[in-house]
Design a protein around this motif. Structure first.
Motif, PDB file in Angstrom:
ATOM      1  N   ARG A 151       0.830  -1.206   0.000  1.00  0.00           N
ATOM      2  CA  ARG A 151       0.000   0.000   0.000  1.00  0.00           C
ATOM      3  C   ARG A 151       0.864   1.255   0.000  1.00  0.00           C
ATOM      4  N   PHE A 152       1.950   1.251   0.728  1.00  0.00           N
ATOM      5  CA  PHE A 152       2.826   2.415   0.808  1.00  0.00           C
ATOM      6  C   PHE A 152       3.433   2.743  -0.548  1.00  0.00           C
ATOM      7  N   TYR A 153       3.961   1.729  -1.242  1.00  0.00           N
ATOM      8  CA  TYR A 153       4.661   1.989  -2.501  1.00  0.00           C
ATOM      9  C   TYR A 153       3.725   2.048  -3.707  1.00  0.00           C
ATOM     10  N   LEU A 154       2.665   1.245  -3.694  1.00  0.00           N
ATOM     11  CA  LEU A 154       1.820   1.101  -4.889  1.00  0.00           C
ATOM     12  C   LEU A 154       0.529   1.892  -4.824  1.00  0.00           C
ATOM     13  N   GLY A 155       0.099   2.307  -3.649  1.00  0.00           N
ATOM     14  CA  GLY A 155      -1.160   3.030  -3.547  1.00  0.00           C
ATOM     15  C   GLY A 155      -2.311   2.182  -4.039  1.00  0.00           C
ATOM     16  N   ASN A 156      -3.048   2.703  -5.010  1.00  0.00           N
ATOM     17  CA  ASN A 156      -4.205   1.983  -5.551  1.00  0.00           C
ATOM     18  C   ASN A 156      -3.855   1.032  -6.681  1.00  0.00           C
ATOM     19  N   SER A 157      -2.568   0.929  -7.021  1.00  0.00           N
ATOM     20  CA  SER A 157      -2.175   0.059  -8.136  1.00  0.00           C
ATOM     21  C   SER A 157      -2.018  -1.393  -7.672  1.00  0.00           C
ATOM     22  N   ILE A 158      -3.056  -1.865  -7.010  1.00  0.00           N
ATOM     23  CA  ILE A 158      -3.102  -3.233  -6.502  1.00  0.00           C
ATOM     24  C   ILE A 158      -4.429  -3.834  -6.937  1.00  0.00           C
ATOM     25  N   ARG A 159      -4.402  -5.068  -7.384  1.00  0.00           N
ATOM     26  CA  ARG A 159      -5.625  -5.717  -7.843  1.00  0.00           C
ATOM     27  C   ARG A 159      -6.563  -5.981  -6.660  1.00  0.00           C
ATOM     28  N   LYS A 160      -7.806  -6.240  -6.983  1.00  0.00           N
ATOM     29  CA  LYS A 160      -8.821  -6.441  -5.938  1.00  0.00           C
ATOM     30  C   LYS A 160      -8.495  -7.631  -5.053  1.00  0.00           C
ATOM     31  N   ASP A 161      -7.793  -8.629  -5.613  1.00  0.00           N
ATOM     32  CA  ASP A 161      -7.433  -9.799  -4.805  1.00  0.00           C
ATOM     33  C   ASP A 161      -6.150  -9.594  -4.002  1.00  0.00           C
ATOM     34  N   GLY A 162      -5.589  -8.378  -4.057  1.00  0.00           N
ATOM     35  CA  GLY A 162      -4.385  -8.065  -3.299  1.00  0.00           C
ATOM     36  C   GLY A 162      -3.096  -8.313  -4.044  1.00  0.00           C
ATOM     37  N   SER A 163      -3.160  -8.953  -5.210  1.00  0.00           N
ATOM     38  CA  SER A 163      -1.963  -9.221  -5.993  1.00  0.00           C
ATOM     39  C   SER A 163      -1.568  -7.985  -6.795  1.00  0.00           C
ATOM     40  N   TRP A 164      -0.372  -8.006  -7.364  1.00  0.00           N
ATOM     41  CA  TRP A 164       0.090  -6.868  -8.156  1.00  0.00           C
ATOM     42  C   TRP A 164       1.200  -7.314  -9.084  1.00  0.00           C
ATOM     43  N   GLN A 165       1.386  -6.557 -10.132  1.00  0.00           N
ATOM     44  CA  GLN A 165       2.551  -6.670 -11.014  1.00  0.00           C
ATOM     45  C   GLN A 165       2.760  -5.312 -11.636  1.00  0.00           C
ATOM     46  N   LEU A 166       3.959  -4.781 -11.538  1.00  0.00           N
ATOM     47  CA  LEU A 166       4.224  -3.493 -12.164  1.00  0.00           C
ATOM     48  C   LEU A 166       3.990  -3.628 -13.659  1.00  0.00           C
ATOM     49  N   SER A 167       3.182  -2.747 -14.217  1.00  0.00           N
ATOM     50  CA  SER A 167       2.682  -2.926 -15.584  1.00  0.00           C
ATOM     51  C   SER A 167       3.587  -2.310 -16.653  1.00  0.00           C
ATOM     52  N   PHE A 168       4.859  -2.129 -16.338  1.00  0.00           N
ATOM     53  CA  PHE A 168       5.802  -1.646 -17.348  1.00  0.00           C
ATOM     54  C   PHE A 168       7.217  -2.036 -16.950  1.00  0.00           C
ATOM     55  N   LEU A 169       8.110  -1.983 -17.926  1.00  0.00           N
ATOM     56  CA  LEU A 169       9.549  -2.120 -17.709  1.00  0.00           C
ATOM     57  C   LEU A 169      10.212  -0.922 -18.367  1.00  0.00           C
ATOM     58  N   LEU A 170      11.094  -0.256 -17.622  1.00  0.00           N
ATOM     59  CA  LEU A 170      11.774   0.954 -18.081  1.00  0.00           C
ATOM     60  C   LEU A 170      13.261   0.659 -18.242  1.00  0.00           C
ATOM     61  N   LYS A 171      13.810   1.047 -19.393  1.00  0.00           N
ATOM     62  CA  LYS A 171      15.222   0.798 -19.676  1.00  0.00           C
ATOM     63  C   LYS A 171      15.886   2.060 -20.235  1.00  0.00           C
ATOM     64  N   ILE A 172      17.202   2.176 -20.016  1.00  0.00           N
ATOM     65  CA  ILE A 172      18.047   3.006 -20.879  1.00  0.00           C
ATOM     66  C   ILE A 172      18.743   2.032 -21.819  1.00  0.00           C
ATOM     67  N   LEU A 173      18.646   2.290 -23.104  1.00  0.00           N
ATOM     68  CA  LEU A 173      19.212   1.407 -24.133  1.00  0.00           C
ATOM     69  C   LEU A 173      20.168   2.208 -24.999  1.00  0.00           C
ATOM     70  N   ASP A 174      21.305   1.598 -25.325  1.00  0.00           N
ATOM     71  CA  ASP A 174      22.281   2.259 -26.193  1.00  0.00           C
ATOM     72  C   ASP A 174      22.793   1.252 -27.220  1.00  0.00           C
ATOM     73  N   SER A 175      22.650   1.580 -28.491  1.00  0.00           N
ATOM     74  CA  SER A 175      22.987   0.637 -29.565  1.00  0.00           C
ATOM     75  C   SER A 175      24.276   1.047 -30.272  1.00  0.00           C
ATOM     76  N   ALA A 176      25.250   0.131 -30.313  1.00  0.00           N
ATOM     77  CA  ALA A 176      26.455   0.359 -31.115  1.00  0.00           C
ATOM     78  C   ALA A 176      26.271  -0.184 -32.527  1.00  0.00           C
ATOM     79  N   MET A 177      25.237  -0.988 -32.739  1.00  0.00           N
ATOM     80  CA  MET A 177      24.952  -1.627 -34.021  1.00  0.00           C
ATOM     81  C   MET A 177      23.444  -1.568 -34.254  1.00  0.00           C
ATOM     82  N   ARG A 178      23.047  -1.757 -35.517  1.00  0.00           N
ATOM     83  CA  ARG A 178      21.613  -1.910 -35.734  1.00  0.00           C
ATOM     84  C   ARG A 178      21.173  -3.231 -35.118  1.00  0.00           C
TER      85      ARG A 178
END
Length: 388
Positions: free
Chosen positions: A83-110
């Motif tokens: 509750r402290f970290y996620l607030g309302n971003s918790i499912r009704k059954d109490g479970s959760w999964q962060l709905s994104f992945l954030l990256k910094i990406l750097d390409s030396a090649m295509r």
């Protein structure tokens, strides 16, 4: 365990099957910037990296944080204080999964040509909760590079011809399906599920995506980097994967109209300006904003678990009011011991600079940014996705 409203995140480099990473070193101000097999930094990740064909590394990809008890996975810290970290971003059954992945990406090649299932395909055909819609925020380009991405078929081969091209690894015919789509720093791009794509060489970007590792790789070798067999078809076969692709033909102009996002100003004061880059019109999974601050100011928090990345300048971030929320034992803040209250006050401020990343808990009401000059940050937080 004492909860923190603000958390500095250590660096979290992750191996991938392409070369890059010097641009990430440069963001961190390293004296020597090198390309290697760790071309990505996963910000606040609660997802383990999957690297078929590479020696396994325990907990690779998972973000770690320093606590009084020692290093702990951010995922576990959040789970102990939902509750402290996620607030309302918790499912009704109490479970959760962060709905994104954030990256910094750097390409030396295509990068190798690939595609990801749409959310609908992942849900209805594969029984998976997420596909892999992606968004790119272009941060920087290496000197001497004309930056581009491949995105969608400009000359569609159709399903059967695409199958032949992939089976035979006909690079000439594959290349002929695409034209270079030019990009530049500051631009935001949306990559729908099913659309074939490849990031061009020399680009540093923020990449925000649905939290899955579902990918169809249809180009098996680039510059000596080979995609292992087990990493090509999501554990299925080519015939199954052919249904993932969007075979519609798009001109470069159509792709730009469809996939380049125009940021919208959502707040402007004498001290800061906030832009919305991605919202619910594109995905229910995440919001992306940028914040530019040139003099000390109070920022109203969105009251959701938020990951931040500094991409220009430096600043300190302060919480002047104690964050709201219950303890893991269900106690209110008023029930905390004086010792715990004093301990929490030690986490009311952090200092960050270009390349640094951090967490803001949902329980935080607001925070004050004190820039040293001008600072620019990206903020990513969950969308309305928790009713799944």
């Amino acid at each position: 365990m004492v909860k923190k409203g603000l958390i500095n995140l250590p660096r979290n480099r992750v191996r991938r099957n392409y070369l890059g990473g010097a641009g990430i070193d440069q963001m961190h101000g390293e004296a020597v910037c090198r390309d290697n097999d760790q071309p990505e930094e996963w910000i606040g990740s609660m997802v383990e990296a999957v690297n078929p064909g590479m020696d396994p590394i325990e907990k690779e990809g998972l973000a770690m944080v320093d606590t009084e008890e020692g290093a702990l996975c951010l995922r576990d810290l959040v789970d102990q204080n939902r509750r402290f970290y996620l607030g309302n971003s918790i499912r009704k059954d109490g479970s959760w999964q962060l709905s994104f992945l954030l990256k910094i990406l750097d390409s030396a090649m295509r990068l190798h040509v690939q595609a990801h299932p749409s959310t609908r395909f992942a849900n209805e055909v594969m029984g998976k909760p997420y596909g892999k819609l992606e968004c790119y925020y272009i941060l920087n380009v290496r000197e001497g590079i004309d930056p581009y991405i491949r995105l969608g078929f400009q000359h569609t081969p159709g399903r059967e011809e695409w199958k032949r091209i992939v089976e035979n690894q006909d690079k000439e015919k594959m290349d002929a399906c695409f034209e270079k789509i030019p990009v530049k720093p500051g631009e935001v791009w949306y990559i729908p599920g099913g659309m074939p794509h490849a990031i061009g060489e020399g680009i540093t970007m923020l990449e925000i995506m649905e939290p899955s590792d579902l990918v169809v790789r249809c180009e098996f070798e680039r510059e000596g980097v080979v995609v292992p067999e087990e990493a090509r078809y999501m554990g299925r076969d080519l015939d199954f994967c052919l249904d993932v692709f969007d075979y519609q033909e798009y001109s470069r102009e159509e792709i730009i109209r469809k996939c380049r996002i125009e940021p919208k100003t959502v707040e402007k004061t004498v001290s800061h300006e906030r832009w919305r880059l991605v919202d619910e019109t594109l995905t229910p999974c995440f919001f992306v904003e940028t914040l530019k601050v040139w003099s000390e100011d109070e920022i109203c928090h969105n009251r959701r678990f938020t990951l931040g990345v500094v991409f220009s300048g430096k600043c300190s971030i302060h919480i002047h009011e104690q964050p709201e929320g219950e303890t893991e034992d269900g106690l209110s803040r008023d029930d905390l011991s004086e010792e715990d209250k004093k301990a929490e006050k030690g986490y009311e401020a952090i200092r960050v600079e270009r390349g640094d990343s951090f967490v803001i808990a949902a329980a935080v009401k607001g925070y004050r940014i004190v820039p040293e000059g001008t600072v620019e940050l990206a903020l990513v937080y969950p969308g309305e996705d928790m009713e799944r």
